[in-house]
Design a protein around this motif. Structure first.
Motif, PDB file in Angstrom:
ATOM      1  N   MET A 332       0.828  -1.202   0.000  1.00 16.38           N
ATOM      2  CA  MET A 332       0.000   0.000   0.000  1.00 16.38           C
ATOM      3  C   MET A 332       0.866   1.258   0.000  1.00 16.38           C
ATOM      4  N   GLN A 333       1.922   1.239   0.783  1.00 13.55           N
ATOM      5  CA  GLN A 333       2.833   2.385   0.837  1.00 13.55           C
ATOM      6  C   GLN A 333       3.431   2.670  -0.543  1.00 13.55           C
ATOM      7  N   SER A 334       3.824   1.625  -1.252  1.00 13.40           N
ATOM      8  CA  SER A 334       4.429   1.818  -2.570  1.00 13.40           C
ATOM      9  C   SER A 334       3.409   2.358  -3.577  1.00 13.40           C
ATOM     10  N   LYS A 335       2.163   1.893  -3.497  1.00 11.11           N
ATOM     11  CA  LYS A 335       1.129   2.391  -4.401  1.00 11.11           C
ATOM     12  C   LYS A 335       0.868   3.881  -4.171  1.00 11.11           C
ATOM     13  N   LEU A 336       0.791   4.278  -2.920  1.00  9.12           N
ATOM     14  CA  LEU A 336       0.586   5.693  -2.618  1.00  9.12           C
ATOM     15  C   LEU A 336       1.797   6.525  -2.999  1.00  9.12           C
ATOM     16  N   HIS A 337       2.987   5.970  -2.782  1.00  6.43           N
ATOM     17  CA  HIS A 337       4.216   6.679  -3.156  1.00  6.43           C
ATOM     18  C   HIS A 337       4.233   6.971  -4.656  1.00  6.43           C
ATOM     19  N   ASP A 338       3.825   5.989  -5.437  1.00  5.92           N
ATOM     20  CA  ASP A 338       3.803   6.178  -6.890  1.00  5.92           C
ATOM     21  C   ASP A 338       2.838   7.299  -7.285  1.00  5.92           C
ATOM     22  N   ILE A 339       1.682   7.333  -6.637  1.00  7.46           N
ATOM     23  CA  ILE A 339       0.699   8.374  -6.936  1.00  7.46           C
ATOM     24  C   ILE A 339       1.235   9.752  -6.561  1.00  7.46           C
ATOM     25  N   ILE A 340       1.848   9.837  -5.391  1.00  8.87           N
ATOM     26  CA  ILE A 340       2.358  11.121  -4.898  1.00  8.87           C
ATOM     27  C   ILE A 340       3.479  11.648  -5.794  1.00  8.87           C
ATOM     28  N   THR A 341       4.445  10.794  -6.105  1.00  8.74           N
ATOM     29  CA  THR A 341       5.607  11.242  -6.877  1.00  8.74           C
ATOM     30  C   THR A 341       5.260  11.514  -8.336  1.00  8.74           C
ATOM     31  N   LYS A 342       4.395  10.687  -8.912  1.00 11.42           N
ATOM     32  CA  LYS A 342       4.013  10.862 -10.317  1.00 11.42           C
ATOM     33  C   LYS A 342       3.303  12.199 -10.538  1.00 11.42           C
ATOM     34  N   ASN A 343       2.502  12.589  -9.565  1.00 12.24           N
ATOM     35  CA  ASN A 343       1.701  13.805  -9.716  1.00 12.24           C
ATOM     36  C   ASN A 343       2.269  15.011  -8.978  1.00 12.24           C
ATOM     37  N   GLY A 344       3.321  14.796  -8.198  1.00 15.31           N
ATOM     38  CA  GLY A 344       3.916  15.898  -7.454  1.00 15.31           C
ATOM     39  C   GLY A 344       3.011  16.461  -6.378  1.00 15.31           C
ATOM     40  N   TYR A 345       2.175  15.604  -5.799  1.00 12.04           N
ATOM     41  CA  TYR A 345       1.271  16.070  -4.755  1.00 12.04           C
ATOM     42  C   TYR A 345       2.044  16.429  -3.480  1.00 12.04           C
ATOM     43  N   PRO A 346       1.650  17.514  -2.800  1.00  9.34           N
ATOM     44  CA  PRO A 346       2.329  17.916  -1.557  1.00  9.34           C
ATOM     45  C   PRO A 346       1.851  17.075  -0.371  1.00  9.34           C
ATOM     46  N   LEU A 347       2.224  15.804  -0.401  1.00 14.83           N
ATOM     47  CA  LEU A 347       1.802  14.853   0.614  1.00 14.83           C
ATOM     48  C   LEU A 347       3.011  14.091   1.136  1.00 14.83           C
ATOM     49  N   SER A 348       2.863  13.521   2.310  1.00 15.04           N
ATOM     50  CA  SER A 348       3.867  12.601   2.847  1.00 15.04           C
ATOM     51  C   SER A 348       3.128  11.457   3.533  1.00 15.04           C
ATOM     52  N   GLN A 349       3.808  10.369   3.748  1.00 15.91           N
ATOM     53  CA  GLN A 349       3.160   9.246   4.412  1.00 15.91           C
ATOM     54  C   GLN A 349       4.134   8.572   5.367  1.00 15.91           C
ATOM     55  N   THR A 350       3.554   7.913   6.361  1.00 16.49           N
ATOM     56  CA  THR A 350       4.339   7.122   7.303  1.00 16.49           C
ATOM     57  C   THR A 350       3.678   5.756   7.442  1.00 16.49           C
ATOM     58  N   ARG A 351       4.488   4.794   7.877  1.00 15.66           N
ATOM     59  CA  ARG A 351       3.968   3.449   8.098  1.00 15.66           C
ATOM     60  C   ARG A 351       4.869   2.715   9.063  1.00 15.66           C
ATOM     61  N   VAL A 352       4.261   1.980   9.977  1.00 19.31           N
ATOM     62  CA  VAL A 352       4.968   1.000  10.797  1.00 19.31           C
ATOM     63  C   VAL A 352       4.140  -0.266  10.737  1.00 19.31           C
ATOM     64  N   GLY A 353       4.626  -1.269  10.008  1.00 21.82           N
ATOM     65  CA  GLY A 353       3.863  -2.498   9.843  1.00 21.82           C
ATOM     66  C   GLY A 353       2.527  -2.221   9.195  1.00 21.82           C
ATOM     67  N   SER A 354       1.449  -2.524   9.908  1.00 19.15           N
ATOM     68  CA  SER A 354       0.104  -2.343   9.369  1.00 19.15           C
ATOM     69  C   SER A 354      -0.572  -1.082   9.883  1.00 19.15           C
TER      70      SER A 354
END
Length: 428
Positions: A332-354
């Protein structure tokens, strides 16, 4: 999205329940709109009274790691209920639950079962004060430990000032015994200890902050807390109500290799039913009544129904399940990362396990002050766009999201497509 029945129920609820809900975040006040009233759930999905289906990323705020209405867990609950729901007397199941927690958590020798996470944290604080003969407690801005008076404290003019109540009904005297510091800022903790070196009974912390999104500890923060508490003879309390048995088989205690003096649990050990627990080393826990003088009691503590739900959940949380959860979380983290970087959205994400969180800021989030800089208007719009598409997120930027083993890659792919659509609306 039809909400006719939910709107009618919410109107009715507001007449008989404060704000129409029994826990404030459910009222949708921070995001606006009408909360869906849920009729049933299964696996990774919940269904409301209007027939709407949602992919659920709340999971009853954490415990539904196996998914909603797991057949095996429900079967055991039904079997135990036939014998009675509560006796007000000891049962063997209580011993089994205590042993299950002790076997999983390195820092725990003895456990006391209670009825909620709030009761666990309140009891742990009382125990710390009783053992140390000190009154003051350090907590962190943005960390939530339930609705006990000692925890409902906001910062004053700075991180090291005495707290002031942020809820009517909390006395100034109570607030004055709660000191505040900043998560992931060990210098702010040092300043408090230096100011009150003989007065601090304990430091209580969410080892992974889950009530301001999902913020992991950084820069040896937990290790340094352990060192400071030992130096000043204060107890270190991990509030693992959210992280316990979710981020690892032994919780954050196992994940980070830092041993607190006391730990608090809830959520997962009830499998979705109300329960809590606190535990620690034998010499500390032997101060709890009736073994010792620090009083705490509860009529329904350790009731067989809640204990069974928790035990059956824990049994199924094998090392292989945690590997699956890590894989799902990473996907899930990788899918969101792709969306954020591809579109240059001003977002960040964090994750620890689930445990996951999408922050509406391009900057790194380390503490509560960073979360407060998020664009809440855009988060609220995103939340409602996702809800329309059948994705139920936490209705607050300040809450973590939770994955379970029923969140398959196919479901995550579907959710990622919907997130792309929602974000395109948000940033159009």
């Amino acid at each position: 999205m039809d909400q006719t029945k939910s709107k009618a129920l919410f109107t009715k609820a507001c007449d008989v329940i404060p704000g129409g809900v029994n826990s404030p975040v459910r009222a949708f006040k921070s995001v606006g709109g009408t909360p869906p009233f849920i009729s049933h759930a299964k696996g990774a999905h919940i269904f409301d009274v209007d027939g709407n289906k949602y992919v659920d990323f709340i999971g009853s705020w954490g415990p539904m790691i196996l998914g909603h209405a797991n057949d095996e867990v429900l079967g055991e609950i039904a079997r135990v209920m036939e014998k009675g729901t509560s006796f007000g007397a000891p049962t063997e199941l209580e011993i089994t639950m205590a042993e299950a927690i002790i076997e999983r958590v390195p820092a725990v020798d003895v456990v006391r079962l209670v009825n909620s996470g709030t009761e666990a944290t309140m009891s742990a604080i009382r125990l710390a004060r009783g053992v140390t003969k000190r009154d003051k407690c350090i907590k962190f801005n943005g960390c939530y430990h339930g609705h006990g008076d000692s925890f409902l404290i906001a910062a004053g003019s700075g991180a090291t000032t005495l707290g002031i109540p942020n809820s009517p009904g909390v006395t100034k005297a109570t607030a004055q015994d709660t000191l505040l510091a900043n998560f992931n800022d060990i210098e702010s903790v040092k300043e408090v200890f230096e100011k009150y070196p003989e007065d601090i009974a304990c430091v209580i912390v969410e080892p992974i902050a889950g009530n301001m999104g999902c913020i992991p500890p950084q820069d040896n923060f937990l290790q340094d807390l352990r060192t400071l508490c030992s130096k000043y003879n204060a107890l270190l309390i991990f509030d693992e109500v959210m992280t316990g048995f979710r981020v690892a088989r032994g919780g954050a205690n196992e994940l980070y290799g830092v041993d607190p003096d006391l730990l608090c649990f809830g959520k997962v050990i009830g499998g979705g039913l109300p329960i809590g627990a606190y535990g620690g080393k034998r010499d500390l826990m032997n101060h709890v009544a009736p073994a010792g003088p620090v009083y705490q009691a509860g009529t329904l503590s350790g009731n067989p129904v809640a204990v069974t739900a928790g035990l059956e959940t824990l049994k199924r949380l094998t090392p292989e399940v945690y590997e699956t959860l890590e894989e799902i979380g990473g996907y899930m983290q990788s899918k969101l990362h792709d969306i954020i970087t591809k579109n240059g959205y001003p977002l960040s994400q964090t994750r620890v396990g689930s445990m996951v969180c999408l922050f509406f800021t391009p900057n790194e989030v380390r503490n509560f002050a960073d979360v407060q800089k998020c664009d809440l208007e855009k988060f609220n719009l995103f939340f409602h766009e996702m809800l329309k598409q059948g994705v139920y997120l936490a209705p607050s930027q300040f809450e973590a999201g939770f994955l379970g083993i029923c969140h398959t890659k196919e479901i995550i792919d579907e959710v990622a497509e919907k997130a792309q659509k929602a974000l395109s609306v948000v940033f159009s």
